[in-house]
Design an enzyme around this catalytic site. Structure first.
Site, PDB file in Angstrom:
ATOM      1  N   GLN A 263       0.922  -1.225  -0.171  1.00  0.00           N
ATOM      2  CA  GLN A 263       0.099  -0.070   0.040  1.00  0.00           C
ATOM      3  C   GLN A 263       0.892   1.287  -0.077  1.00  0.00           C
ATOM      4  OE1 GLN A 263      -2.654  -1.787   3.217  1.00  0.00           O
ATOM      5  NE2 GLN A 263      -4.172  -0.467   2.140  1.00  0.00           N
TER       6      GLN A 263
ATOM      7  N   HIS B 270      -2.350  -5.198 -12.725  1.00  0.00           N
ATOM      8  CA  HIS B 270      -1.877  -4.860 -13.910  1.00  0.00           C
ATOM      9  C   HIS B 270      -2.694  -5.656 -15.115  1.00  0.00           C
ATOM     10  CE1 HIS B 270       2.470  -4.021 -12.353  1.00  0.00           C
ATOM     11  NE2 HIS B 270       1.491  -2.863 -12.317  1.00  0.00           N
TER      12      HIS B 270
ATOM     13  N   ASP C   4       2.211   0.427  -8.163  1.00  0.00           N
ATOM     14  CA  ASP C   4       3.494   0.704  -8.653  1.00  0.00           C
ATOM     15  C   ASP C   4       4.343   1.593  -7.869  1.00  0.00           C
ATOM     16  OD1 ASP C   4       2.552  -1.134 -10.429  1.00  0.00           O
ATOM     17  OD2 ASP C   4       2.429  -0.003 -12.197  1.00  0.00           O
TER      18      ASP C   4
ATOM     19  N   ARG D 178       3.845  -0.044  13.172  1.00  0.00           N
ATOM     20  CA  ARG D 178       3.525  -1.407  12.648  1.00  0.00           C
ATOM     21  C   ARG D 178       3.732  -1.174  10.921  1.00  0.00           C
ATOM     22  NH1 ARG D 178      -1.864  -3.893  11.158  1.00  0.00           N
ATOM     23  NH2 ARG D 178      -1.185  -5.901  10.441  1.00  0.00           N
TER      24      ARG D 178
ATOM     25  N   ASN E 109      -1.631 -10.532   8.386  1.00  0.00           N
ATOM     26  CA  ASN E 109      -2.624  -9.673   8.674  1.00  0.00           C
ATOM     27  C   ASN E 109      -4.044 -10.164   7.886  1.00  0.00           C
ATOM     28  OD1 ASN E 109      -3.330  -6.670   9.208  1.00  0.00           O
ATOM     29  ND2 ASN E 109      -4.196  -7.086   6.838  1.00  0.00           N
TER      30      ASN E 109
ATOM     31  N   ASN F  86      -7.734  -5.936  14.276  1.00  0.00           N
ATOM     32  CA  ASN F  86      -8.181  -5.056  13.504  1.00  0.00           C
ATOM     33  C   ASN F  86      -9.755  -4.668  13.446  1.00  0.00           C
ATOM     34  OD1 ASN F  86      -5.466  -4.890  12.792  1.00  0.00           O
ATOM     35  ND2 ASN F  86      -6.089  -5.445  10.664  1.00  0.00           N
TER      36      ASN F  86
ATOM     37  N   TYR G 154     -13.223  -1.959  12.693  1.00  0.00           N
ATOM     38  CA  TYR G 154     -13.412  -0.718  11.974  1.00  0.00           C
ATOM     39  C   TYR G 154     -14.855  -0.474  12.047  1.00  0.00           C
ATOM     40  CZ  TYR G 154      -9.049  -0.491   9.533  1.00  0.00           C
ATOM     41  OH  TYR G 154      -7.846  -0.617   8.895  1.00  0.00           O
TER      42      TYR G 154
ATOM     43  N   GLU H 113      -5.192  -2.360  14.049  1.00  0.00           N
ATOM     44  CA  GLU H 113      -5.703  -1.349  13.299  1.00  0.00           C
ATOM     45  C   GLU H 113      -6.984  -0.995  13.669  1.00  0.00           C
ATOM     46  OE1 GLU H 113      -6.225  -2.380   9.158  1.00  0.00           O
ATOM     47  OE2 GLU H 113      -4.198  -3.415   9.142  1.00  0.00           O
TER      48      GLU H 113
HETATM   49  C1  GBH Z   1      -7.834  -3.423   6.594  1.00  0.00           C
HETATM   50  O1  GBH Z   1      -8.774  -4.188   6.290  1.00  0.00           O
HETATM   51  C2  GBH Z   1      -6.683  -3.777   5.844  1.00  0.00           C
HETATM   52  O2  GBH Z   1      -5.801  -4.471   6.894  1.00  0.00           O
HETATM   53  C3  GBH Z   1      -5.847  -2.453   5.307  1.00  0.00           C
HETATM   54  O3  GBH Z   1      -4.801  -2.944   4.522  1.00  0.00           O
HETATM   55  C4  GBH Z   1      -6.920  -1.400   4.783  1.00  0.00           C
HETATM   56  O4  GBH Z   1      -6.326  -0.647   3.984  1.00  0.00           O
HETATM   57  C5  GBH Z   1      -7.701  -0.949   5.738  1.00  0.00           C
HETATM   58  O5  GBH Z   1      -8.505  -2.271   6.661  1.00  0.00           O
HETATM   59  C6  GBH Z   1      -8.852  -0.256   5.326  1.00  0.00           C
HETATM   60  O6  GBH Z   1      -9.776  -1.054   4.477  1.00  0.00           O
HETATM   61  O7  GBH Z   1     -15.866  -3.104  -0.830  1.00  0.00           O
HETATM   62  O8  GBH Z   1     -15.453  -5.271  -1.806  1.00  0.00           O
HETATM   63  O9  GBH Z   1     -13.454  -3.635  -1.626  1.00  0.00           O
HETATM   64  C7  GBH Z   1      -9.960  -4.303   6.885  1.00  0.00           C
HETATM   65  C8  GBH Z   1     -11.107  -5.077   6.216  1.00  0.00           C
HETATM   66  C9  GBH Z   1     -11.387  -5.743   3.913  1.00  0.00           C
HETATM   67  C10 GBH Z   1     -12.784  -3.856   5.164  1.00  0.00           C
HETATM   68  C11 GBH Z   1     -11.983  -5.268   2.613  1.00  0.00           C
HETATM   69  C12 GBH Z   1     -12.955  -3.431   3.700  1.00  0.00           C
HETATM   70  C13 GBH Z   1     -13.415  -3.910   1.233  1.00  0.00           C
HETATM   71  C14 GBH Z   1     -14.219  -4.999   0.529  1.00  0.00           C
HETATM   72  N1  GBH Z   1     -11.243  -4.698   4.979  1.00  0.00           N
HETATM   73  N2  GBH Z   1     -13.018  -4.551   2.723  1.00  0.00           N
HETATM   74  S1  GBH Z   1     -14.676  -4.144  -0.922  1.00  0.00           S
END
Ligand code: GBH
Length: 496
Positions: free
Chosen positions: A45, A65, A78, A103, A192, A333, A335, A399
């Protein structure tokens, strides 16, 4: 749905919301003195430099790609934040915010270009040595994730996580990391969010390698769990005594709230949802096997589908024992939260296997991500669920964070509010509920490549200008907020 039914549903949702939000009082108090604060990122990322200095390709290089891009804005990692070249700026931002630790993850194919230990890429070793040394020189402890989704492409060529040979390759890679960096790195995270690796990569297909299958996620999970156990046991056997560090895993889980908490079927459905999400990976690590409800439902559904064997594999005694207790801490993690209702389902695969349906309340504040609604009390509930289910293990929040868009720029008040309310619920979990939480990691230090969402969703406490070749970083309002929170180690009572 009849109008009468939906009315009842609405009333029940409203009731459950009020009962769940009984913590509307803000807690002015401090975190324990040894509590630690940090930021997280991940190699793919932020690093860029996808094809230089001997790095091998990984599955995200290949995925992004493709001729028909699976990424909403057609972008890739990239260049990303160009942290491969600008890591000293990142260290400066960390220092300015006053973190205890950082981290970040290692790019497996930067170290082992084809994933195996046939060739070690010295320039990859050099890069991480420079980063680790710069962190330590600035008093910042490195916390290193071995795998944050960027599998070497050559390993995917033989099936990746669905081929059991990956277990030995992962152990070899872990040995390399411990050997080269373990004199200075004392906090290791093997993987992760294995849930995302297996379900989004092999079930829904929205992440690399982009497979859609009702079988592969369970196979992937089985091998990824064995890989974790192997890397944990390797450290325990050959490195722990001399290096004195800790090894854990990071699992992601939302909170799953019954739509109607007074309906036992809803309560049971919500429990199933959290067992399928968190328990799928945590039960083998804490108890040596999958949650009984997964065994029962997936076996039963596989049989009904006419399959020769269950889509959920079994651990033999050896692996059950290797897994059982393979953690020094648990990474979480978190959210957001979802509401759960029971539903009999026959669609084969991870989602249907649970016999649930989940959704989010329209009343919950939104972020820029469709999946991320702001539900601070859910954070406290998942921490309590972990405490009660696994015997209050040492928990590191690895996270937690909020997304917005270009439009907010550095005026990210939504992120400030999110961090304030989520960390206050974490404080309640520690002070009022006795949860054993020791560290908190904000996602993320800087805006970065947000996987399938490309650069359209921003999670950083620092704004990154992706149109600027220099990828200039600018602190947002939330950086100032977190800096104060970290310095205060809590919430000082407002002055009268
Ligand atoms: C984390 O995943 C990751 O560890 C981190 O890399 C990421 O940047 C961060 O959350 C924020 O997202 O709408 O179909 O694309 C958290 C779990 C998995 C939640 C992917 C969001 C998106 C599914 N995430 N999901 S989609």
């Amino acid at each position: 749905m009849s109008p009468k039914f939906s009315m009842v549903g609405l009333v029940l949702v409203a009731l459950s919301l009020t009962s769940a939000q009984n913590d509307s009082d803000f807690l002015y108090d401090y975190f324990p003195e040894d509590f630690e604060w940090g930021f997280a990122t991940a190699s793919y990322q932020i690093e860029g430099a996808w094809n230089v200095d001997g790095k091998g390709q990984n599955i995200w290089d290949e995925f992004t790609h493709r001729n028909v891009s699976p990424i909403v804005d057609g972008s890739s990692g990239d260049v990303a934040c160009d942290s491969y070249n600008k890591y000293l700026e990142d260290v400066e931002l960390l220092k300015n915010t006053g973190v205890n630790f950082y981290r970040f993850s290692l790019s497996w194919s930067r170290l082992l270009p084809d994933g195996t230990n046939r060739t070690v890429n010295q320039r990859g070793i050099d890069y991480y040595n420079k980063l680790i040394n710069a962190l330590i020189a600035n008093g910042i402890e490195p916390m290193v994730t071995l795998y944050h989704w960027d599998l070497p492409l050559a390993l995917q060529g033989v099936g990746g996580w669905t081929n059991e040979t990956v277990v030995q390759h992962f152990e070899n890679y872990a040995r390399l990391a411990y050997s080269y960096f373990g004199d200075r790195v004392k906090q290791w995270i093997t993987l992760n969010e294995p849930f995302v690796v297996c379900q989004l990569g092999h079930g829904d297909g929205v992440h690399a390698p982009g497979h859609t299958s009702p079988v592969e996620p369970y196979l992937c999970a089985h091998n990824i769990l064995k890989s974790h156990a192997s890397a944990y046991r390797l450290y325990e056997r050959d490195f722990k005594e001399s290096q004195g560090g800790q090894v854990g895993v990071t699992l992601d889980s939302g909170w799953y709230e019954p739509e109607d908490p007074n309906n036992p079927d809803h309560v049971e459905a919500a429990e199933r949802a959290v067992l399928f999400k968190h328990g799928w990976y945590a039960f083998p690590i804490f108890f040596g096997d999958y949650p009984p409800v997964m065994r029962q439902l997936i076996d039963q559904k596989s049989e009904a589908e006419g399959l020769q064997e269950s889509r959920l594999p079994e651990f033999d005694n050896y692996w059950s024992q290797q897994l059982n207790g393979s953690y020094d801490f648990l990474g979480l993690n978190h959210y957001t939260t979802e509401l759960v209702v029971p539903e009999n389902r026959t669609d084969p695969g991870y989602s249907g296997d649970q016999n649930t349906r989940t959704y989010q309340s329209a009343e919950w504040p939104e972020s820029a991500s469709s999946w991320l609604k702001v539900v601070p009390w859910g954070f406290r509930k998942i921490m309590n669920w972990i405490k009660n289910t696994y015997g209050n293990p040492t928990l590191y929040v690895t996270e937690n964070g909020f997304s917005d868009t270009d439009a907010e720029g550095v005026n990210d008040q939504g992120r400030v509010d999110y961090y304030r309310d989520y960390t206050n619920n974490m404080l309640k979990a520690i002070k009022l509920d006795g949860c054993n939480i020791k560290k908190y990691t904000a996602w993320s230090l800087i805006d970065n490549f947000e996987w399938a969402r490309g650069y359209t969703e921003r999670f950083g406490a620092h704004f990154v200008d992706f149109n600027d070749p220099a990828r200039m970083r600018t602190p947002k309002r939330s950086q100032g907020y977190l800096k104060q929170l970290f310095a205060d180690n809590g919430f000082p009572p407002p002055k009268q």
